[in-house]
Design an enzyme around this catalytic site. Structure first.
Site, PDB file in Angstrom:
ATOM      1  CG  ASP A  53      -1.813   1.244   1.306  1.00  0.00           C
ATOM      2  OD1 ASP A  53      -2.306   1.345   0.230  1.00  0.00           O
ATOM      3  OD2 ASP A  53      -2.183   1.832   2.325  1.00  0.00           O
ATOM      4  CG  HIS A  54       1.228   4.127  -3.087  1.00  0.00           C
ATOM      5  ND1 HIS A  54       0.295   4.358  -4.086  1.00  0.00           N
ATOM      6  CD2 HIS A  54       2.218   3.617  -3.206  1.00  0.00           C
ATOM      7  CE1 HIS A  54       1.193   3.790  -5.044  1.00  0.00           C
ATOM      8  NE2 HIS A  54       2.292   3.468  -4.699  1.00  0.00           N
TER       9      HIS A  54
ATOM     10  CE1 TYR B 196      -7.819   6.754   2.508  1.00  0.00           C
ATOM     11  CE2 TYR B 196      -7.344   8.559   0.812  1.00  0.00           C
ATOM     12  CZ  TYR B 196      -7.806   8.055   2.134  1.00  0.00           C
ATOM     13  OH  TYR B 196      -7.876   9.144   3.142  1.00  0.00           O
ATOM     14  CG  HIS B 197      -3.322   4.081  -4.233  1.00  0.00           C
ATOM     15  ND1 HIS B 197      -2.316   5.013  -4.260  1.00  0.00           N
ATOM     16  CD2 HIS B 197      -4.529   4.353  -4.500  1.00  0.00           C
ATOM     17  CE1 HIS B 197      -2.961   6.135  -4.615  1.00  0.00           C
ATOM     18  NE2 HIS B 197      -4.164   5.901  -4.717  1.00  0.00           N
ATOM     19  N   PRO B 198      -4.250  -0.356  -1.973  1.00  0.00           N
ATOM     20  CG  PRO B 198      -6.037  -1.280  -0.705  1.00  0.00           C
ATOM     21  CD  PRO B 198      -5.403   0.118  -1.117  1.00  0.00           C
TER      22      PRO B 198
END
Length: 546
Positions: A302-303, A482-484
């Site tokens: 994730d980011h 919010y980038h999993p």
């Protein structure tokens, strides 16, 4: 009811679980073939709320009816905090809840996918899919599409602070470039997934145009419990899905294939509930093992973002909820409510990347800018006039997991992104270097002209050194961007969860098409490639290619 859906309406050729970024695109494309029937299942309800369509209102949806409302387990690297993970629970999925930033990443990101999963996933192979997806205003590069279903537009009414931030980037020596170039991207004003100032989710782009097709049926309020199978060990085939609809468990049947598109959290959860996952873990929860697949739920990336929020002199999104702004939006789709909040961004390469041998010419940090102090993970009202200049860790070395909390399908899974846990400490070192770059930008004349010298976050920051502000921001205030991705990774190796055609290893008739198949997180934002994955999956299933 058409004959293609069976007498009870719960049988189709293809059953797609999840109507999010990938699932909506996939179902719509499959239904272009009039000879097949497609049943799309979505756990959430229809996307009716006004806040789903007004761009600046997205954080109002957090912890609400359209959100899966997830939290991580405590994170040792972040002072033991849990981190809130919103995920869209409605038609359009997280494309109905996100900040609408259309940032495709770099060509090299997709070539890295091809190294793991074959030439189907290279940049050159995916360019026609990006072009098929996008309807870009004023394309700046030949790889950008201009006639697709997904509207990608310039912001209609950005804040003046955004121009000041881009001027600050130039002052600090960074190149200003058009967005979404395949390489050599610098700092840009964000292109957004909007249409005429309103959000354009995949529900808008794909499902609404397809809703009149008699061979597509969309069922909302349908929570999947597990995939069903027929056959014996070594010869099992997916036959459908048990789904809770209106409090009753129903068996939705698939004549040809089941495709999971629930996303990086829900897809591995459903696989494990269905007996596909790490055998020991499944046994702990009393689940019969169909396929011992240790990588299901592993490889979570994730980011992480850490933001600095200097106080501003005025004119920021702090005033977005004034009645005059609502009137402006409703009358002309103009004003602050058209903002996606993250109005500009840029890519930088820190000296950490050079020292650790990261691929030449590629960034390790994204800088994100908002004309508002984005504090409290978006869960609290904007407290004052301020800005956010944040550092995003683009290629984390840390790897986390999704695991079952119980065998109850309604129980949230255990989410452990393991932020800043890499044994060499490179992730934390890179974040601190990124925050140092944020300080440089804040200290420019361009941003100094619109800030006051005070701090909204960290509170009392004017009494700290830059290093103290950075450490506190990283440990106490950082959160997900919010980038999993990655929990059902695709690959050519036998340990991968899905093969290059997205077929789940060890069974037949079951595929995955969502961000969970990404073997590595891109140096960009994940909505655009998730939609592309849905498009590619449709072609793989129907045996066609662009």
């Amino acid at each position: 009811m058409t004959a293609g859906f069976g007498a009870d309406g719960l049988e189709a050729d293809y059953v797609v679980v999840g109507a999010g970024s990938a699932g909506a695109a996939l179902a719509a494309r499959l239904s272009e073939d009039p000879n097949v029937s497609v049943l799309l299942l979505e756990a959430g309800g229809p996307d009716k709320a006004l806040e789903l369509h007004v761009p600046a209102a997205f954080s109002k949806l957090f912890r609400g009816a359209y959100d899966w409302n997830y939290d991580t387990v405590p994170q040792p690297g972040l002072e033991g905090r849990t981190v809130y993970w919103p995920r869209g629970k409605t038609l359009g999925g997280s494309s109905s809840l996100n900040a609408m930033m259309w940032i495709r990443g770099f060509a090299a990101d997709y070539d890295e996918w091809a190294d793991a999963a074959g030439p189907t996933w290279s940049w050159d192979a995916l360019v026609p899919y990006f072009q098929r997806v996008e309807r870009t205003s004023d394309p700046a590069d030949a790889t950008q599409g201009a006639h697709g279903p997904q509207s990608v537009e310039h912001q209609r009414d950005p804040r003046p602070h955004t121009a000041a931030f881009l001027a600050a980037a130039a002052e600090a020596g960074h190149p200003l470039t058009p967005p979404n170039l395949p390489a050599a991207q610098g700092f840009s004003q964000t292109m957004v997934s909007q249409r005429r100032g309103a959000r354009a989710s995949t529900a808008d782009a794909y499902l609404r145009p397809a809703k009149k097709r008699r061979n597509l049926r969309v069922v909302t309020g349908a929570h999947a419990r597990r995939v069903t199978f027929a056959g014996v060990e070594g010869d099992r085939r997916a036959t459908g899905v048990y789904v809770d609809i209106d409090g009753i468990t129903r068996h939705v049947r698939a004549r040809r294939e089941v495709v999971l598109a629930g996303g990086t959290i829900n897809t591995p959860q459903l696989l494990m509930l269905s007996g596909i996952g790490p055998a020991e873990h499944l046994a702990e929860h009393g689940i019969d093992v169909l396929v011992d697949a240790p990588d299901v739920g592993a490889n979570l990336q994730d980011h992480l973002v850490a933001g600095l929020a200097p106080a501003a002199k005025g004119g920021t999104l702090f005033a977005a909820e004034k009645p005059a702004e609502l009137v402006k939006y409703l009358a002309a789709r103009k004003g602050m409510l058209t903002s996606n909040v993250g109005e500009a961004y840029g890519f930088v390469r820190t000296d950490v990347a050079d020292r650790t041998g990261a691929p030449e010419g590629l960034p390790d940090i994204e800088i994100i800018f908002a004309s508002a102090p984005y504090v409290g993970e978006g869960l609290v009202p904007t407290p004052a006039h301020g800005l956010t200049v944040g550092a995003i860790l683009l290629r984390p070395r840390s790897r986390g997991t999704i695991r079952l909390a119980s065998a109850d399908p309604s129980a949230a899974p255990l989410i452990d992104p393991a932020y800043l846990s890499d044994p060499d400490g490179i992730d934390a070192e890179t974040m601190l270097a990124g925050l140092a770059e944020c300080e440089r930008l804040i200290d420019t004349d361009a941003l100094g002209a619109v800030t006051t010298g005070g701090w909204v976050q960290p509170e009392g920051g004017e009494h700290m050194t830059p290093a103290e502000r950075a450490e506190l921001s990283m440990r106490r205030y950082s959160h997900t961007l919010y980038h999993p991705v990655g929990t059902a990774r695709m690959g050519t190796d036998a340990a991968s969860v899905v093969d290059p055609e997205l077929r789940v290893r060890g069974v037949a008739g079951l595929r995955v098409a969502d961000a969970s198949v990404m073997p590595t997180v891109i140096r960009g934002h994940t909505n655009a490639p998730a939609i592309v994955i849905g498009e590619v999956a449709a072609d793989l299933i129907l045996g066609r290619r662009i």
